[in-house]
Design an enzyme around this catalytic site. Structure first.
Site, PDB file in Angstrom:
ATOM      1  N   SER A 101       0.822  -1.210   0.000  1.00 54.62           N
ATOM      2  CA  SER A 101       0.000   0.000   0.000  1.00 54.62           C
ATOM      3  C   SER A 101       0.860   1.266   0.000  1.00 54.62           C
ATOM      4  O   SER A 101       1.622   1.508  -0.913  1.00 54.62           O
ATOM      5  CB  SER A 101      -0.955  -0.042   1.194  1.00 54.62           C
ATOM      6  N   ASP A 236      -2.097   6.382  -3.633  1.00 53.10           N
ATOM      7  CA  ASP A 236      -0.987   5.713  -2.955  1.00 53.10           C
ATOM      8  C   ASP A 236      -0.510   4.539  -3.802  1.00 53.10           C
ATOM      9  O   ASP A 236      -0.968   4.339  -4.935  1.00 53.10           O
ATOM     10  CB  ASP A 236      -1.376   5.285  -1.537  1.00 53.10           C
ATOM     11  N   ASP A 238      -0.897   1.335  -4.029  1.00 51.75           N
ATOM     12  CA  ASP A 238      -1.811   0.362  -4.638  1.00 51.75           C
ATOM     13  C   ASP A 238      -3.133   0.997  -5.047  1.00 51.75           C
ATOM     14  O   ASP A 238      -4.085   0.300  -5.398  1.00 51.75           O
ATOM     15  CB  ASP A 238      -2.039  -0.833  -3.714  1.00 51.75           C
ATOM     16  N   ASP A 240      -5.601   2.543  -3.570  1.00 49.52           N
ATOM     17  CA  ASP A 240      -6.875   2.447  -2.857  1.00 49.52           C
ATOM     18  C   ASP A 240      -7.062   3.622  -1.886  1.00 49.52           C
ATOM     19  O   ASP A 240      -7.993   3.631  -1.094  1.00 49.52           O
ATOM     20  CB  ASP A 240      -7.015   1.108  -2.129  1.00 49.52           C
TER      21      ASP A 240
END
Length: 324
Positions: A101, A236, A238, A240
């Site tokens: 993430s 960010d 990833d 999400d």
């Protein structure tokens, strides 16, 4: 049973150290395959572009294959894209996303989704945690394949989900954090008509989240102001999380985004977390909008959204859930 390997969002830690090494990833693959699938069924895998992701995908695949599961790799794509594709394709009984993430490249993680594209409840994570620790028996040998067309299906979904929104003439900057939405975010906005200035969309395995994206919007703020753009969007690693920047270069974080969504959609209530500030809650109350607080973690926000029937929820850090 405990879920000690799982944090607020999957298994996460330093890449190369257990459980984010070959042995740990193989064990996780065996456990997930055993819990979710019968031999011969398919599980989808995706990843972000950090340098350790490919090896973790390989080790997960070895674990899944050893319990008879066929693995399909979508390659690099955002976490929400992995969830969406898992949900939309009946042949996938689960999905696994390899990502840490918003964390630096030295870290990595493994997020698991059920067949509906949902994150796992605590009790399911506890079962998988037990299978990881105790091990799972072989069930034949599965196979591995790649389908890089799946990312384009997600791109089409994003464009088509806007109900005909046209951004013609709007000048936008997008910071992809050198992460999973590199290229994709720009393509989506350009297809909707926007003129896009792209930042941090050239991942090299180590520059993910490095002085860019949702965790550091300074460069984005400067570009928006210097180029007199309408707004900026920061994702960010990833993709999400979203943090936005207004035309004056001011950060618009999760609570502000939720507030805008609540007001413009005349929402009776929204779900946020215990981290949302009191002023946010007071202003919602003044406008007759209920704020329901959940534990930190977007999966807990989703649980409250399902309980209340409200359509909008999220976190100050930029996880935003729109139930429609």
């Amino acid at each position: 049973m405990t879920r000690e390997l799982f944090g607020t969002d999957g298994v996460r830690g330093l890449a190369g150290e257990y459980p984010l090494n070959d042995e740990g990833a193989q064990r996780i693959g065996r456990a997930v395959g055993t819990h979710f699938a019968q031999a011969g069924q398919q599980i989808l895998i995706g990843c972000d572009p950090r340098e350790s992701s490919a090896q973790l995908v390989k080790a997960l695949t070895e674990g899944l294959n050893s319990v008879g599961i066929n693995v399909v790799s979508a390659g690099m794509l955002p976490t929400p894209g992995l969830a969406y594709i898992t949900r939309e394709h009946d042949e996938f009984v689960a999905g696994i996303m390899v990502t840490a993430s918003h964390n630096p490249y030295q870290y990595n993680g493994i997020k698991v989704f059920d067949a509906n594209g949902g994150k796992l409840p605590d009790n399911t994570e506890a079962i998988i945690n037990h299978l990881i620790e105790e091990g799972a028996p072989d069930r034949g040998q599965g196979n591995f394949s790649e389908d890089h067309n799946l990312i384009h299906q997600y791109e089409d979904f994003l464009v088509n989900s806007t109900s005909g929104l046209q951004l013609n003439g709007l000048q936008i900057a997008v910071d992809a954090a050198n992460g999973a939405a590199s290229g994709l975010a720009t393509r989506v906005l350009e297809r909707l008509g926007a003129t896009v200035t792209s930042l941090s969309d050239r991942p090299d395995g180590r520059n993910i989240n490095a002085g860019c994206g949702a965790t550091d919007t300074k460069a984005l703020q400067q570009v928006v102001v210097d180029q007199k753009l309408a707004l900026g969007i920061a994702l960010d690693g990833d993709a999400d999380r979203i943090i936005m920047v207004d035309h004056q270069g001011r950060e618009v974080r999760g609570d502000y985004l939720l507030y805008i969504l609540a007001i413009t959609n005349h929402a009776p209530g929204i779900v946020a977390t215990v981290m949302s500030n009191v002023a946010f809650e007071k202003e919602l109350t003044r406008r007759g909008i209920e704020l329901v607080r959940a534990a930190v973690g977007d999966r807990y926000v989703l649980e409250e959204l399902l309980k209340t029937g409200y359509k909008f929820g999220g976190e100050e850090a930029g996880h935003i859930i729109m139930m429609d």
